[in-house]
Design a protein around this motif. Structure first.
Motif, PDB file in Angstrom:
ATOM      1  N   ALA A  29      -1.172   6.380   6.349  1.00  0.00           N
ATOM      2  CA  ALA A  29      -1.421   7.088   7.601  1.00  0.00           C
ATOM      3  C   ALA A  29      -2.189   6.206   8.581  1.00  0.00           C
ATOM      4  CB  ALA A  29      -2.197   8.375   7.319  1.00  0.00           C
ATOM      5  N   GLU A  30      -3.143   5.453   8.048  1.00  0.00           N
ATOM      6  CA  GLU A  30      -3.953   4.582   8.888  1.00  0.00           C
ATOM      7  C   GLU A  30      -3.116   3.491   9.537  1.00  0.00           C
ATOM      8  OE1 GLU A  30      -8.151   2.182   8.401  1.00  0.00           O
ATOM      9  OE2 GLU A  30      -6.742   2.193   6.717  1.00  0.00           O
TER      10      GLU A  30
ATOM     11  N   ALA B 101       6.732   8.181   1.277  1.00  0.00           N
ATOM     12  CA  ALA B 101       5.745   7.105   1.350  1.00  0.00           C
ATOM     13  C   ALA B 101       6.411   5.759   1.617  1.00  0.00           C
ATOM     14  CB  ALA B 101       4.943   7.044   0.050  1.00  0.00           C
ATOM     15  N   ALA B 102       7.513   5.487   0.932  1.00  0.00           N
ATOM     16  CA  ALA B 102       8.230   4.224   1.150  1.00  0.00           C
ATOM     17  C   ALA B 102       8.794   4.156   2.565  1.00  0.00           C
ATOM     18  CB  ALA B 102       9.351   4.087   0.123  1.00  0.00           C
TER      19      ALA B 102
ATOM     20  N   SER C  73       0.844  -1.194   0.000  1.00  0.00           N
ATOM     21  CA  SER C  73       0.000   0.000   0.000  1.00  0.00           C
ATOM     22  C   SER C  73       0.878   1.241   0.000  1.00  0.00           C
ATOM     23  CB  SER C  73      -0.920   0.013   1.229  1.00  0.00           C
ATOM     24  OG  SER C  73      -1.753  -1.139   1.251  1.00  0.00           O
ATOM     25  N   THR C  74       0.626   2.119  -0.941  1.00  0.00           N
ATOM     26  CA  THR C  74       1.363   3.387  -1.018  1.00  0.00           C
ATOM     27  C   THR C  74       0.445   4.598  -1.002  1.00  0.00           C
ATOM     28  OG1 THR C  74       1.390   3.246  -3.446  1.00  0.00           O
ATOM     29  CG2 THR C  74       3.314   2.361  -2.260  1.00  0.00           C
TER      30      THR C  74
ATOM     31  N   SER D 142       6.122   1.490   9.338  1.00  0.00           N
ATOM     32  CA  SER D 142       4.927   0.805   9.829  1.00  0.00           C
ATOM     33  C   SER D 142       5.165  -0.692   9.950  1.00  0.00           C
ATOM     34  CB  SER D 142       3.752   1.076   8.894  1.00  0.00           C
ATOM     35  OG  SER D 142       3.482   2.455   8.795  1.00  0.00           O
ATOM     36  N   VAL D 143       5.839  -1.265   8.962  1.00  0.00           N
ATOM     37  CA  VAL D 143       6.134  -2.698   9.002  1.00  0.00           C
ATOM     38  C   VAL D 143       7.034  -3.030  10.192  1.00  0.00           C
ATOM     39  CG1 VAL D 143       7.305  -4.582   7.789  1.00  0.00           C
ATOM     40  CG2 VAL D 143       5.793  -3.039   6.529  1.00  0.00           C
TER      41      VAL D 143
END
Length: 303
Positions: free
Chosen positions: A43-44, A109-110, A36-37, A116-117
Motif C-alpha cells: 500500500a505504501e 498482492a502480486a 515485498s508482498t 507499483s513497479v
C-alpha cells in the motif's frame, strides 16, 4: 497548485541532482518493491508511486496510470484466483476446482506489486534521461547504455512522430469521413509510415554513433554532471534508509505468507524500523521537489 496540474517533468529539482542520486533511489525503491508482498509495504509503495508520478507528469498521469495498471490488477487477480487452487479457505467450487481466499489475496498482492513497479518505471523514465544512462553505461557497457537510452525515449518519440504523420495526412485531405474499412486502411498506412521512419532513424543513429567512435577504447564523453556536497548528503541518506530497508526485506520483514493460510508479519522492532526507513526513502524526492517548487514560486512572486 500549478505543479500538480502540469507536472514538473524533467525540470524537477530531484531530476537536477547527480545521476548517482537518481539511480540509487530507483534501484532501492524498485528493488525493494519487487520483493515485498506485505499489505502495508504494498500500500505504501503504491501510494507513493502514484503521488510522485502525478507530481512529475501532472493530472494526465492519473489517466495513464489507470490505463496501464487497472487491467493488470484485474487480469492478474482473476488468473491467479481461478488457476491456482492452493489455500485452506475455500470460497466456492468451480468445475470441481477450488477457488480459495488465499489465491485471491495473493493474486491481488502480486497485481499491486506489478502495478507499483510499472508506475515507478514511468517516474524513472522522466528522471533518468538518455544523457544520464549514457553517463553510467558509456564506459562500462557502451552498447547497453545506447540501447537503454533509445528504449526509454522510444515510446514518447513514437507518439510525437505519429502525431506529425497524422497531421500531415490530414493536411493532404486523407482523413475524410468514410467507411470503417477506409479509416482502418488509413490508420494502417500511417502505422506503416511510422515503422519505416523509426527503423530508418534507428539505423542512422547507429551509423552516426559508430562513425563518431562511440564505444571505442579510450574514448571520452562530455557531461555536465558534478557531485556536489548536497548530492553526497543525499547519497548518504538514501544509502542509510535504503540499506536498512533492504536488510529488512532480505530478512522477510516486508513479506507475508499466503499459503496454505495467510500469516501476517509479526510487527517486531525490525519490521517497524524497516517500515520507517522505507517510508523515509520514498519521501526524499517528493520533499526535494515540493520544497524546490515552493522556492521557485516565492522567487517569482518577489520578481
Amino acid at each position: 497548485m500549478k505543479m500538480f496540474k502540469n507536472g514538473l517533468g524533467e525540470g524537477s529539482t530531484f531530476a537536477c541532482c547527480h545521476p548517482a542520486v537518481n539511480l540509487m533511489y530507483f534501484v532501492f525503491t524498485i528493488g525493494i518493491t519487487m520483493f515485498s508482498t506485505g499489505p502495508a509495504f504494498l500500500a505504501e509503495t503504491l501510494v507513493f508511486s502514484w503521488t510522485y508520478s502525478i507530481l512529475l507528469n501532472g493530472k494526465k498521469a492519473i489517466k495513464t496510470n489507470i490505463i496501464f495498471t487497472v487491467p493488470v490488477l484485474i487480469i492478474m487477480t482473476v488468473i491467479n484466483t481461478f488457476f491456482t487452487h492452493n489455500g485452506a479457505t475455500v470460497l466456492f467450487y468451480l468445475n470441481y476446482g477450488r477457488i480459495t481466499l488465499e489465491a485471491l489475496l495473493y493474486g491481488l498482492a502480486a497485481a499491486v506489486l506489478l502495478s507499483s513497479v510499472i508506475v515507478w518505471f514511468s517516474c524513472f523514465n522522466v528522471i533518468m534521461s538518455s544523457d544520464k544512462l549514457i553517463y553510467f553505461f558509456g564506459k562500462i557497457a557502451p552498447v547497453l547504455g545506447l540501447t537503454l537510452s533509445m528504449i526509454f525515449r522510444f515510446i514518447p518519440l513514437l507518439k510525437s512522430r505519429y502525431k506529425e504523420i497524422s497531421m500531415g495526412q490530414r493536411c493532404m485531405g486523407r482523413h475524410q469521413k468514410g467507411s470503417y474499412l477506409s479509416k482502418l486502411r488509413q490508420t494502417a498506412k500511417e502505422v506503416s509510415i511510422l515503422i519505416s521512419w523509426s527503423l530508418e532513424a534507428a539505423i542512422e543513429t547507429s551509423d552516426s554513433m559508430e562513425a563518431r567512435g562511440y564505444g571505442l577504447p579510450g574514448r571520452t564523453s562530455f557531461h555536465l554532471f558534478k557531485l556536489t556536497q548536497t548530492d553526497k548528503m543525499l547519497l548518504a541518506a538514501m544509502g542509510l534508509c535504503g540499506g536498512i530497508a533492504a536488510i529488512g526485506c532480505a530478512l522477510g520483514k516486508t513479506s507475508i505468507y499466503y499459503y496454505p493460510v495467510v500469516v501476517l508479519t509479526n510487527w517486531d522492532l525490525m519490521t517497524v524500523v524497516t517500515f520507517i526507513a522505507y517510508t523515509a526513502l520514498l519521501m526524499i524526492p517528493l520533499m526535494i521537489d515540493i520544497i524546490g517548487e515552493l522556492k521557485w514560486q516565492q522567487y517569482e512572486l518577489k520578481i
